[in-house]
Design an enzyme around this catalytic site. Structure first.
Site, PDB file in Angstrom:
ATOM      1  N   LYS A   1     -10.205 -17.875   5.582  1.00 38.76           N
ATOM      2  CA  LYS A   1     -10.970 -18.125   4.384  1.00 38.76           C
ATOM      3  C   LYS A   1     -10.671 -19.525   3.863  1.00 38.76           C
ATOM      4  O   LYS A   1     -11.332 -20.016   2.989  1.00 38.76           O
ATOM      5  CB  LYS A   1     -10.639 -17.086   3.330  1.00 38.76           C
ATOM      6  CG  LYS A   1     -11.293 -15.773   3.706  1.00 38.76           C
ATOM      7  CD  LYS A   1     -11.341 -14.884   2.513  1.00 38.76           C
ATOM      8  CE  LYS A   1      -9.956 -14.843   1.940  1.00 38.76           C
ATOM      9  NZ  LYS A   1      -9.873 -14.086   0.740  1.00 38.76           N
TER      10      LYS A   1
ATOM     11  N   HIS B   1      -7.638 -11.640  -5.675  1.00 40.00           N
ATOM     12  CA  HIS B   1      -8.925 -12.270  -5.402  1.00 40.00           C
ATOM     13  C   HIS B   1     -10.048 -11.734  -6.280  1.00 40.00           C
ATOM     14  O   HIS B   1     -10.060 -10.558  -6.620  1.00 40.00           O
ATOM     15  CB  HIS B   1      -9.298 -12.055  -3.931  1.00 40.00           C
ATOM     16  CG  HIS B   1      -8.448 -12.837  -2.987  1.00 40.00           C
ATOM     17  ND1 HIS B   1      -8.667 -14.168  -2.737  1.00 40.00           N
ATOM     18  CD2 HIS B   1      -7.365 -12.489  -2.266  1.00 40.00           C
ATOM     19  CE1 HIS B   1      -7.752 -14.601  -1.878  1.00 40.00           C
ATOM     20  NE2 HIS B   1      -6.938 -13.592  -1.578  1.00 40.00           N
TER      21      HIS B   1
ATOM     22  N   ILE C   1      -5.642  -3.342   6.707  1.00 39.28           N
ATOM     23  CA  ILE C   1      -5.429  -3.996   5.409  1.00 39.28           C
ATOM     24  C   ILE C   1      -5.054  -5.458   5.628  1.00 39.28           C
ATOM     25  O   ILE C   1      -4.065  -5.776   6.270  1.00 39.28           O
ATOM     26  CB  ILE C   1      -4.332  -3.286   4.585  1.00 39.28           C
ATOM     27  CG1 ILE C   1      -4.570  -1.770   4.529  1.00 39.28           C
ATOM     28  CG2 ILE C   1      -4.257  -3.899   3.189  1.00 39.28           C
ATOM     29  CD1 ILE C   1      -5.816  -1.309   3.829  1.00 39.28           C
TER      30      ILE C   1
ATOM     31  N   ARG D   1      -1.131 -10.625   9.452  1.00 46.00           N
ATOM     32  CA  ARG D   1      -2.146  -9.737   8.881  1.00 46.00           C
ATOM     33  C   ARG D   1      -2.460  -8.629   9.882  1.00 46.00           C
ATOM     34  O   ARG D   1      -2.249  -8.802  11.082  1.00 46.00           O
ATOM     35  CB  ARG D   1      -3.418 -10.522   8.578  1.00 46.00           C
ATOM     36  CG  ARG D   1      -3.217 -11.772   7.723  1.00 46.00           C
ATOM     37  CD  ARG D   1      -4.487 -12.600   7.803  1.00 46.00           C
ATOM     38  NE  ARG D   1      -4.459 -13.837   7.033  1.00 46.00           N
ATOM     39  CZ  ARG D   1      -4.108 -15.024   7.528  1.00 46.00           C
ATOM     40  NH1 ARG D   1      -3.697 -15.129   8.768  1.00 46.00           N
ATOM     41  NH2 ARG D   1      -4.148 -16.103   6.781  1.00 46.00           N
TER      42      ARG D   1
ATOM     43  N   ILE E   1       0.841  -1.201   0.000  1.00 49.46           N
ATOM     44  CA  ILE E   1       0.000   0.000   0.000  1.00 49.46           C
ATOM     45  C   ILE E   1       0.877   1.253   0.000  1.00 49.46           C
ATOM     46  O   ILE E   1       0.704   2.145  -0.841  1.00 49.46           O
ATOM     47  CB  ILE E   1      -0.941   0.021   1.225  1.00 49.46           C
ATOM     48  CG1 ILE E   1      -1.771  -1.270   1.306  1.00 49.46           C
ATOM     49  CG2 ILE E   1      -1.825   1.262   1.212  1.00 49.46           C
ATOM     50  CD1 ILE E   1      -2.843  -1.435   0.267  1.00 49.46           C
TER      51      ILE E   1
END
Lengths: 570, 416
Positions: free
Chosen positions: A336, A131, A422, A397, A94
């Protein structure tokens, strides 16, 4: 205040010792708990996006002292009174993308990171999947930026000379009721305008992914998914930013800020103090700490660790990004499920898992994580050979309790812009988040800002001689014989490619930096053969003594002086 | 297009050099291709002695051993240095080889190929060591290169994992250079290296060898600060409370893996036991015209045997004529870890056939019997067999039938 009372009531049922209060429109939790999982759970219970700016989870873990931030050893005055319009804190994907987008303008951009290279944390420690964003909430910042970012990937990667492949994602299932429920996904894809969603089955699916256990007969296909080298993209963004005039200062840590009223007026670093007009917070797991420094904390990061495994290129058992439908996956709401993923470099990557951790830099790998990742994904791809693992890595994360991206100006301080919370699909969203942050920064700066007329969006990648045909490769070697000297035998990387990596717009003279740019040492021997030669090339090209060449910055020296001199005089 | 060769040898270490020397002796046009700028392979960094006892009848250092073979090369061998094979293609009665060097890309045609590509070291990740990934973790061979070739010290306080020969030799070498070697840990209940190395490298320097223990985690964000050492159970899984050992260096001697990436590209069948090619008694692989030898074939204990297998391979490659082989598998008993060659070509009956094997576990007192079509043709008794020590058997006279190797353990002997 009724809303505080309501939240207090919810939390007290489970954690009676936790005090709930309101602080500047945020909900704040205080107290002490014995288990980190409970602290995270309490934080989740306090989320109410309609009522609060965010959760300030100040619950402390009993008998735990947060480890100090790993800070660079360097201390100098290279940034003292530096002329800075925009300070970007954190050179992950980022931060680097923001720097690149801001370099389109006549602004003095300083990108600072405490590590010895860009992309040292989550931006290099993830699975590289771009994704389709099917599994994110419909009206969320994740959906907005994720979907927009996904669409931008072809263009961005072409400009920046980064490999990107839209290989698709296949979510497999062997449960009829998942198939029965799957039209919901297809419908969601339609509503959210996620292209190329559909089904795959039968011989066609077997032909595409022959290594998947045949019991998985059906897959939902998301054709917009892709794969990219995450640190490659980050480095490319940073190099392009620097080529267009942005300044990158590595081994640089922000130690404090001076505020005057509602503005940051001075920033203190280990390399001097200066007065930026705007500060952009891209500090990953430390973004709430940076917000606190700026008196603008309205969210809390709860670090979540994940481990990925990399297999030998010989062991590639996936031709895209493969996953298992949620019903089969781990029960944790925030895993996920990871997948079995082909990387752009031809390896197979498997993972990640997800574990809440109080340590923001908990990048050590645990054997349990490796076992769990293998156990889980070998159900999908049973032939996966553990002996073919060449390396593994763990990333942390940086989610906030609201589990959404924060792309916003400060709530209390006027000249800060945050890109926080993020996590996945953060890599996917990065190009779009960067544009969002660019707009916010220009808004904070106000007035007329001139364009940088010499801005060049293109970046030349390091040539990869391995993939070239005989003629082209011969031409390269004729022009520069270094391209014919193979240094890394596993990945077939030449001296020329390594020297090219050491002549980029910004140079990081470490073994790991060369590895990440030129791929020397990425193969099955993990640098056992080539690292001495890579060190010699770094030493010669960057004019530093061999003993001074490090793995990843000061403190990680590889050698410690000469062996004993020969005894006796002849 | 370069001229066509009878034999192209890939790799210029103890195997490749011996193969080229044999081609020179037989006056066969050959090419020796080596990716490094100097011949010798790993011999260059082996400044200890013990090389050449079998082959030359004297104790040599690694570089001296290499030099003996280099001196045997003649003008019949084209030596290509700093040249790297990037591809091999099968062509009519031969192979087309693509290689890259600072001089450019070259295409070479040859009738036969001798793979002498050696092996690589297993890394920390391949033995499942977790935790941080700091500087200061070296495979033994890499540490040896830094020390002996570059003249650099790798650390001040070292722990060595694995009692393989290179690990033992590095324990002594580092001690001599002033590095404190805290201990050598070995996961197995028995040492992996040669007895002579345990005596000369560890016992003579009072370096403890701790069996049944392994390194499980690393600590240190930048440079290694400590390792976690755990005891293991009978299935080699960590048990009990691990111990933290402070050190700035970890040396890994945890196994060698034959390098067979080129062989795999050619479709050569590999053996799961040796991780090298399946070969017949002339060291020819399942792909006619492709021969394998040395540590690329199976990890040898002595360089002399590496060279010996290369001589066998080169001699066969030199006269190779694409006659169809008549292969039969050589059988061996379960208490043998592996046997090389694994196959016998009935058409290639030679005067002497050399076999190499290792036992699966430590066996005290046993007898090896070899039968040819059920008829006993060879027997030998061993006082003790240990997996680290490779055994060599020469069958004299032409053998062409179904061979069977049986290792009979006397009662009460050794573990399975």
């Amino acid at each position: 205040m009724p809303s505080v009372a309501k939240t207090q009531a919810i939390i007290s049922k489970v954690y009676p010792q936790i005090r709930v209060s309101e602080r500047r429109g945020c909900v704040r939790l205080e107290g002490t708990l014995d288990r980190w999982e409970d602290i995270v759970e309490a934080g989740r219970m306090a989320v109410d996006r309609k009522r609060w700016h965010g959760v300030l989870n100040d619950i402390t873990l009993k008998d735990y002292e947060e480890p100090p931030i790993s800070a660079p050893a360097e201390r100098d005055t290279s940034l003292e009174n530096a002329d800075v319009d925009v300070l970007i804190i954190g050179a992950g994907v980022i931060g680097c993308a923001v720097a690149r987008e801001l370099s389109k303008w006549k602004l003095k951009v300083l990108l600072a990171d405490k590590e010895s290279d860009v992309a040292m944390h989550a931006s290099s420690r993830n699975d590289g999947v771009v994704h389709p964003c099917i599994d994110v909430k419909m009206r969320s910042a994740k959906m907005t930026y994720g979907r927009a970012g996904n669409r931008m990937f072809d263009g961005v990667c072409k400009d920046l000379g980064v490999s990107f492949e839209r290989c698709g994602q296949y979510v497999f299932t062997d449960k009829w009721w998942v198939v029965a429920a799957s039209p919901i996904y297809i419908l969601k894809a339609l509503i959210c305008k996620i292209p190329n969603a559909g089904y795959a089955w039968g011989k066609k699916l077997r032909a595409l992914e022959p290594h998947v256990d045949p019991k998985y007969k059906v897959a939902i296909k998301f054709g917009s998914a892709g794969i990219v080298c995450p640190y490659g993209l980050t480095i490319a963004y940073a190099e392009n930013a620097v080529a267009n005039g942005a300044r990158l200062s590595l081994n640089t840590i922000v130690e404090g800020m001076e505020l005057t009223g509602e503005r940051i007026t001075r920033v203190f670093t280990n390399r001097g103090a200066f007065r930026p007009r705007v500060v952009v917070n891209c500090a990953g797991t430390y973004s709430d700490k940076v917000a606190e420094m700026a008196n603008d904390r309205f969210f809390t990061v709860h670090p979540r660790r994940g481990t990925n495994l990399i297999f030998d290129t010989k062991e590639r058992r996936s031709n895209s990004a493969l996953g298992v439908a949620l019903s089969d996956a781990s029960k944790s709401a925030h895993t996920k499920g990871g997948g079995v993923i082909k990387t752009v470099d031809g390896n197979m990557l498997v993972g990640p898992d997800a574990h809440e951790t109080p340590d923001r830099e908990d990048v050590g790998t645990y054997a349990e994580s490796i076992d769990a990742v293998i156990a889980k994904h070998s159900k999908l791809v049973p032939q996966m050979k553990r002996g073919q693992i060449i390396t593994y890595f763990t990333g942390v994360r940086a989610p906030v309790y609201e589990e959404d991206f924060i792309v916003s100006s400060g709530k209390f301080t006027k000249n800060i812009v945050h890109a926080a919370g993020i996590q996945s699909p953060g890599l996917t969203a990065a190009p779009a988040i960067a544009l969002g942050i660019e707009r916010l920064v220009l808004g904070v700066l106000g007035g007329k800002i001139d364009k940088n007329e010499s801005f060049n969006p293109k970046r030349e990648p390091i040539p990869a001689t391995r993939g070239m045909d005989v003629g082209e490769r011969g031409e390269y070697i004729k022009k520069n014989p270094d391209f014919g000297e193979i240094v890394c035998r596993c990945e077939e990387i030449s001296k020329g490619e390594i020297i090219a990596a050491l002549n980029a717009p910004f140079v990081v003279p470490t073994v790991d930096a060369v590895k990440r740019r030129a791929r020397a040492g990425m193969g099955r021997c993990q640098g056992a053969f080539c690292s001495p030669n890579v060190m010699k090339i770094i030493s010669e090209t960057c004019k530093i003594p061999l003993d001074g060449v490090t793995k990843s910055g000061s403190g990680s020296e590889i050698l410690c002086g000469d062996i004993k001199p020969a005894e006796g005089k002849r | 297009m370069e001229k066509r060769y009878k034999v192209v040898i890939i790799g210029g270490g103890p195997a490749g050099l011996a193969a080229a020397a044999e081609c020179a002796r037989l006056n066969v046009k050959n090419m020796l291709i080596e990716r490094e700028p100097v011949l010798g392979g790993i011999l260059k960094q082996c400044i200890h002695d013990g090389f050449g006892i079998i082959r030359f009848g004297e104790k040599l250092s690694g570089p001296e051993y290499a030099e003996r073979y280099i001196d045997m090369l003649t003008a019949g061998t084209d030596v290509r240095l700093s040249e790297f094979v990037t591809g091999i293609k099968k062509i009519e009665r031969g192979f087309e080889l693509t290689s890259v060097s600072p001089c450019g890309v070259k295409i070479t045609e040859t009738d036969t190929i001798v793979l002498a590509t050696g092996c690589r070291e297993r890394t920390s990740r391949q033995v499942g060591i977790t935790g941080d990934f700091p500087a200061g973790v070296f495979t033994a061979g890499t540490a040896q290169y830094y020390t002996n070739v570059l003249g650099k010290r790798v650390g001040k306080k070292a722990v060595i994992l694995g009692s393989g020969d290179i690990g033992l030799i590095m324990a002594r070498r580092l001690t001599l250079e002033g590095t404190e070697v805290k201990a050598v840990y070995e996961i197995k209940p028995t040492p992996s290296g040669l007895n002579r190395n345990i005596q000369q490298c560890l016992n003579d320097f009072n370096i403890p060898l701790i069996l049944g223990h392994t390194v499980t985690r690393l600590f240190g964000k930048k440079r290694l600060e400590a390792v976690e050492v755990s005891a293991v159970d009978g299935r080699l899984n960590p048990i009990g409370r691990p111990e933290r050992v402070e050190c700035d260096t970890l040396i890994l001697s945890v196994g060698l893996i034959p390098e067979n990436e080129i062989a795999e590209k050619l479709g050569v069948e590999l053996s799961p036991a040796t991780k090298g090619a399946l070969v017949d008694q002339s060291m020819m692989t399942s792909v006619p015209g492709v021969f394998a030898c040395g540590n690329a074939l199976h990890v040898n204990d002595l360089a002399d045997y590496v060279s010996e297998s290369a001589v066998t391979a080169a001699a066969a490659a030199a006269v190779f004529d694409y006659e169809r082989p008549e292969l039969t598998d050589v059988e061996y008993s379960d208490n043998m870890l592996y046997l090389v060659p694994q196959r016998l070509d009935g058409k290639r009956a030679a005067e002497n056939t050399i076999f190499y094997f290792r036992s699966r576990g430590d066996i005290s007192e046993c007898r090896l019997t070899v039968t040819d079509n059920g008829r006993e043709i060879f027997k030998r008794s061993y006082m003790a067999l240990r997996p680290p020590e490779m055994e060599r058997v020469v069958l004299k006279g032409a053998v062409r039938g179904r061979l069977k190797f049986t290792l009979d353990e006397k009662s009460g002997g050794g573990e399975k």
